[in-house]
Design a protein around this motif. Sequence first.
Motif, PDB file in Angstrom:
ATOM      1  N   GLY A 183      92.288  20.277  74.187  1.00  0.00           N
ATOM      2  CA  GLY A 183      90.857  20.144  74.428  1.00  0.00           C
ATOM      3  C   GLY A 183      90.062  20.352  73.148  1.00  0.00           C
ATOM      4  N   SER A 184      88.768  20.547  73.268  1.00  0.00           N
ATOM      5  CA  SER A 184      87.903  20.574  72.083  1.00  0.00           C
ATOM      6  C   SER A 184      87.402  21.955  71.701  1.00  0.00           C
ATOM      7  CB  SER A 184      86.693  19.655  72.309  1.00  0.00           C
ATOM      8  OG  SER A 184      85.948  20.091  73.451  1.00  0.00           O
ATOM      9  N   ALA A 185      87.666  22.989  72.502  1.00  0.00           N
ATOM     10  CA  ALA A 185      87.165  24.328  72.182  1.00  0.00           C
ATOM     11  C   ALA A 185      87.894  24.892  70.971  1.00  0.00           C
ATOM     12  CB  ALA A 185      87.358  25.252  73.382  1.00  0.00           C
ATOM     13  N   PRO A 186      87.182  25.458  69.997  1.00  0.00           N
ATOM     14  CA  PRO A 186      87.856  26.005  68.809  1.00  0.00           C
ATOM     15  C   PRO A 186      88.918  27.044  69.155  1.00  0.00           C
ATOM     16  CG  PRO A 186      85.489  25.862  68.439  1.00  0.00           C
ATOM     17  CD  PRO A 186      85.708  25.542  69.889  1.00  0.00           C
ATOM     18  N   GLU A 187      88.646  27.892  70.185  1.00  0.00           N
ATOM     19  CA  GLU A 187      89.607  28.925  70.548  1.00  0.00           C
ATOM     20  C   GLU A 187      90.931  28.332  71.006  1.00  0.00           C
ATOM     21  OE1 GLU A 187      86.600  28.596  71.672  1.00  0.00           O
ATOM     22  OE2 GLU A 187      85.447  30.346  71.021  1.00  0.00           O
ATOM     23  N   ALA A 188      90.885  27.117  71.578  1.00  0.00           N
ATOM     24  CA  ALA A 188      92.101  26.498  72.100  1.00  0.00           C
ATOM     25  C   ALA A 188      93.078  26.157  70.981  1.00  0.00           C
ATOM     26  CB  ALA A 188      91.748  25.247  72.903  1.00  0.00           C
ATOM     27  N   LEU A 189      92.566  25.900  69.777  1.00  0.00           N
ATOM     28  CA  LEU A 189      93.452  25.539  68.675  1.00  0.00           C
ATOM     29  C   LEU A 189      94.399  26.679  68.306  1.00  0.00           C
ATOM     30  CD1 LEU A 189      91.371  23.218  68.449  1.00  0.00           C
ATOM     31  CD2 LEU A 189      91.643  23.376  65.973  1.00  0.00           C
ATOM     32  N   LEU A 190      94.002  27.936  68.646  1.00  0.00           N
ATOM     33  CA  LEU A 190      94.843  29.075  68.325  1.00  0.00           C
ATOM     34  C   LEU A 190      96.097  29.119  69.182  1.00  0.00           C
ATOM     35  CD1 LEU A 190      92.052  31.769  67.884  1.00  0.00           C
ATOM     36  CD2 LEU A 190      93.351  30.616  66.092  1.00  0.00           C
ATOM     37  N   GLN A 191      96.150  28.275  70.212  1.00  0.00           N
ATOM     38  CA  GLN A 191      97.363  28.190  71.032  1.00  0.00           C
ATOM     39  C   GLN A 191      98.459  27.381  70.338  1.00  0.00           C
ATOM     40  OE1 GLN A 191      96.286  26.598  74.877  1.00  0.00           O
ATOM     41  NE2 GLN A 191      94.384  27.791  74.950  1.00  0.00           N
ATOM     42  N   ALA A 192      98.089  26.598  69.345  1.00  0.00           N
ATOM     43  CA  ALA A 192      99.042  25.730  68.643  1.00  0.00           C
ATOM     44  C   ALA A 192      99.356  26.295  67.266  1.00  0.00           C
ATOM     45  CB  ALA A 192      98.458  24.317  68.511  1.00  0.00           C
ATOM     46  N   SER A 193     100.401  25.757  66.642  1.00  0.00           N
ATOM     47  CA  SER A 193     100.685  26.094  65.250  1.00  0.00           C
ATOM     48  C   SER A 193      99.658  25.416  64.359  1.00  0.00           C
ATOM     49  CB  SER A 193     102.090  25.617  64.865  1.00  0.00           C
ATOM     50  OG  SER A 193     103.074  26.306  65.587  1.00  0.00           O
ATOM     51  N   LEU A 194      99.115  26.170  63.427  1.00  0.00           N
ATOM     52  CA  LEU A 194      98.194  25.610  62.448  1.00  0.00           C
ATOM     53  C   LEU A 194      99.010  25.220  61.214  1.00  0.00           C
ATOM     54  CD1 LEU A 194      95.275  28.201  62.732  1.00  0.00           C
ATOM     55  CD2 LEU A 194      95.546  26.037  63.964  1.00  0.00           C
ATOM     56  N   LEU A 195      98.861  23.980  60.784  1.00  0.00           N
ATOM     57  CA  LEU A 195      99.622  23.461  59.657  1.00  0.00           C
ATOM     58  C   LEU A 195      98.739  23.443  58.414  1.00  0.00           C
ATOM     59  CD1 LEU A 195     101.152  20.390  61.533  1.00  0.00           C
ATOM     60  CD2 LEU A 195     102.031  22.726  61.440  1.00  0.00           C
ATOM     61  N   HIS A 196      99.293  23.821  57.273  1.00  0.00           N
ATOM     62  CA  HIS A 196      98.483  23.828  56.047  1.00  0.00           C
ATOM     63  C   HIS A 196      99.389  23.752  54.836  1.00  0.00           C
ATOM     64  CE1 HIS A 196      99.491  28.071  55.184  1.00  0.00           C
ATOM     65  NE2 HIS A 196      99.387  28.266  56.484  1.00  0.00           N
ATOM     66  N   ASP A 197      98.781  23.493  53.663  1.00  0.00           N
ATOM     67  CA  ASP A 197      99.506  23.514  52.401  1.00  0.00           C
ATOM     68  C   ASP A 197      98.969  24.653  51.537  1.00  0.00           C
ATOM     69  OD1 ASP A 197      97.033  22.527  51.789  1.00  0.00           O
ATOM     70  OD2 ASP A 197      97.735  20.880  50.545  1.00  0.00           O
ATOM     71  N   SER A 198      99.742  25.111  50.618  1.00  0.00           N
ATOM     72  CA  SER A 198      99.424  26.178  49.653  1.00  0.00           C
ATOM     73  C   SER A 198      98.950  27.473  50.326  1.00  0.00           C
ATOM     74  CB  SER A 198      98.433  25.708  48.588  1.00  0.00           C
ATOM     75  OG  SER A 198      97.200  25.355  49.138  1.00  0.00           O
ATOM     76  N   ASP A 199      97.800  27.471  50.961  1.00  0.00           N
ATOM     77  CA  ASP A 199      97.357  28.652  51.708  1.00  0.00           C
ATOM     78  C   ASP A 199      96.438  28.188  52.832  1.00  0.00           C
ATOM     79  OD1 ASP A 199      94.637  28.418  50.789  1.00  0.00           O
ATOM     80  OD2 ASP A 199      95.220  29.398  48.931  1.00  0.00           O
ATOM     81  N   ALA A 200      95.951  29.149  53.606  1.00  0.00           N
ATOM     82  CA  ALA A 200      95.161  28.825  54.793  1.00  0.00           C
ATOM     83  C   ALA A 200      93.660  28.904  54.528  1.00  0.00           C
ATOM     84  CB  ALA A 200      95.530  29.764  55.943  1.00  0.00           C
ATOM     85  N   THR A 201      93.237  28.706  53.269  1.00  0.00           N
ATOM     86  CA  THR A 201      91.818  28.803  52.938  1.00  0.00           C
ATOM     87  C   THR A 201      90.970  27.858  53.788  1.00  0.00           C
ATOM     88  OG1 THR A 201      92.272  29.458  50.657  1.00  0.00           O
ATOM     89  CG2 THR A 201      90.112  28.494  51.100  1.00  0.00           C
ATOM     90  N   GLY A 202      91.424  26.613  53.933  1.00  0.00           N
ATOM     91  CA  GLY A 202      90.665  25.646  54.722  1.00  0.00           C
ATOM     92  C   GLY A 202      90.522  26.071  56.171  1.00  0.00           C
ATOM     93  N   TRP A 203      91.619  26.536  56.752  1.00  0.00           N
ATOM     94  CA  TRP A 203      91.544  26.979  58.147  1.00  0.00           C
ATOM     95  C   TRP A 203      90.629  28.188  58.307  1.00  0.00           C
ATOM     96  CZ3 TRP A 203      92.179  24.315  62.176  1.00  0.00           C
ATOM     97  CH2 TRP A 203      93.193  23.354  62.311  1.00  0.00           C
ATOM     98  N   ARG A 204      90.689  29.118  57.379  1.00  0.00           N
ATOM     99  CA  ARG A 204      89.802  30.279  57.474  1.00  0.00           C
ATOM    100  C   ARG A 204      88.339  29.858  57.416  1.00  0.00           C
ATOM    101  NH1 ARG A 204      93.930  32.767  54.296  1.00  0.00           N
ATOM    102  NH2 ARG A 204      92.838  32.254  52.371  1.00  0.00           N
TER     103      ARG A 204
END
Length: 297
Positions: A183-204
């Motif tokens: 779905g579209s709620a930001p909190e829902a994304l925490l149910q999945a693995s977050l993918l990133h390169d180098s570090d998680a600066t963008g996700w933060r």
Amino acid sequence: MDHSSPRPERPPLDGLDTVCVVARHASFSAAAEALGLTHGAVSRRVAAVEAWLGLRLFERHGRGVRPTPDGQRFLARVEAAFRLIDDAADRWRPRRGPEVVRISVVPGFAKLWLFGRLAALEQGVPPLRIEIAVEGRNADVERGEVDLAVRYGAGGWRNVAVAKLLPERLYPVAHPDLARRLGSAPEALLQASLLHDSDATGWRAWFAACGIALKPRLQDRRFEDYTVVLAAAGAGLGVALARAPFSDRAVQDNGLVRVGEQEVPNPLAYHLLTRPGEARPAAGVLADRMMALASRT
């Protein structure tokens, strides 16, 4: 009577070029392929230079090699000397073709931006021939190891001129099946693995804009190459951040769809690094062309 002092012994000059190529490729085998030599010939040339110096230049690292601390200092001076020779040749030798410009880039930038624009960057007056070193390490621009470099980060590199090349906007993307489940709620994304390169600066930064403080999580996945991040998202392994407009084509090619509407500026960006003050004119030409193309990306 000849009172001149004897000429000091010089190191084996063919070996100096070889040790520079080994350092650039971080591998004896890759250097041998680049030079058209056997692995044994490369090893002998490196050994000859090390014997002349009386110190080791390289140490084994994983499947390749890397310079020792002494090797780093020596190679920096050798590269600077070769740069002086190249500059003298450029000045006094009649031009016989396009001038060569060397640029160091990370793999993701090469695949998603540079390769598709290489012909446009080489054409024009004057024509250029661009030698590309695709590598994760930071090539020494200040000492002339390369003419230009593209690096990803917040800026602030010292002793070089830095220009922001590609500002980006961030928004989440995922495989269509995973996007529908989340779905579209930001909190829902925490149910999945977050993918990133180098570090998680963008996700933060993205979650902070949603009022959520992102903490380190074991289920998230890190890949050094951004193209691998998008490929992993295309395989349904988690949610990635699109970096628009840089990643627009790759997002489409990997079959990814947007998750929600939240979009934030990326605190990181690709930057173009050049030598301050004394950069070669051809390097300035390439830098201007890259900036002009980036403004239209």
